[in-house]
Design a protein around this motif. Structure first.
Motif, PDB file in Angstrom:
ATOM      1  N   LEU A  37       0.838  -1.200   0.000  1.00 56.09           N
ATOM      2  CA  LEU A  37       0.000   0.000   0.000  1.00 56.09           C
ATOM      3  C   LEU A  37       0.872   1.249   0.000  1.00 56.09           C
ATOM      4  N   THR A  38       1.887   1.257   0.841  1.00 64.54           N
ATOM      5  CA  THR A  38       2.803   2.398   0.911  1.00 64.54           C
ATOM      6  C   THR A  38       3.510   2.595  -0.433  1.00 64.54           C
ATOM      7  N   ASN A  40       2.552   1.618  -3.427  1.00 63.47           N
ATOM      8  CA  ASN A  40       1.621   2.068  -4.457  1.00 63.47           C
ATOM      9  C   ASN A  40       1.171   3.509  -4.244  1.00 63.47           C
ATOM     10  N   ASN A  41       1.088   3.945  -2.993  1.00 66.51           N
ATOM     11  CA  ASN A  41       0.768   5.351  -2.725  1.00 66.51           C
ATOM     12  C   ASN A  41       1.883   6.263  -3.232  1.00 66.51           C
ATOM     13  N   LYS A  44       1.525   6.441  -6.943  1.00 67.28           N
ATOM     14  CA  LYS A  44       0.399   7.317  -7.291  1.00 67.28           C
ATOM     15  C   LYS A  44       0.796   8.788  -7.166  1.00 67.28           C
ATOM     16  N   GLU A  45       1.498   9.121  -6.086  1.00 65.81           N
ATOM     17  CA  GLU A  45       1.949  10.505  -5.895  1.00 65.81           C
ATOM     18  C   GLU A  45       2.877  10.933  -7.025  1.00 65.81           C
ATOM     19  N   LEU A  80      -4.661   0.105  -5.627  1.00 64.74           N
ATOM     20  CA  LEU A  80      -4.845   0.685  -4.294  1.00 64.74           C
ATOM     21  C   LEU A  80      -6.193   0.287  -3.694  1.00 64.74           C
ATOM     22  N   ASN A  84      -6.447  -1.873  -0.318  1.00 63.67           N
ATOM     23  CA  ASN A  84      -7.205  -1.343   0.821  1.00 63.67           C
ATOM     24  C   ASN A  84      -8.304  -2.318   1.243  1.00 63.67           C
TER      25      ASN A  84
END
Length: 126
Positions: A37-38, A40-41, A44-45, A80, A84
């Motif tokens: 998750l981290t 992929n975040n 995304k950013e 994501l 999640n």
């Protein structure tokens, strides 16, 4: 009588240990999901910083393949959402396992007390 209680106690202890192993496996899996998750975040950013003139490549095996920016953003967004959802599923699963673990602990405590009483009673009568 003490032997029967001891067998129940042993069986309950094995169930409790299995639940603890399952909790450990689930926590490990959730930690891996948190890492994904981290990651992929962060992706995304980085993608959000780009505009349509930038080129995006996707690693497929040993090859970098050109990919459309909107497609890359959509793929990361879907990933994501999935991650999640899995994290939420593991959270629910862990809460259920903790509840079962607590039940097993209570049963173990009562069986231990019963076993101690069963052992203590014959000694007191003799």
């Amino acid at each position: 009588m003490a032997d029967a209680i001891q067998k129940k106690l042993q069986a309950e202890l094995e169930k409790y240990q299995q639940v603890q192993k399952d909790v450990s496996k689930s926590m490990s899996a959730r930690q891996k999901l948190e890492a994904q998750l981290t990651e992929n975040n962060i992706v995304k950013e980085e993608l959000d910083l780009l505009d349509s003139q930038n080129t995006v490549y996707k690693l497929i095996g040993p090859v970098l393949v050109k990919q459309d920016l909107d497609e890359a953003k959509a793929t990361v967004g879907k990933r994501l959402e999935y991650i999640n959802g899995e994290v939420q599923r593991y959270e629910t699963l862990l809460k259920e396992m903790e509840r079962k673990s607590e039940q097993h602990r209570e049963v173990l405590a009562s069986l231990q007390q019963e076993y101690q009483r069963a052992q203590g009673n014959p000694v007191a009568k003799a």
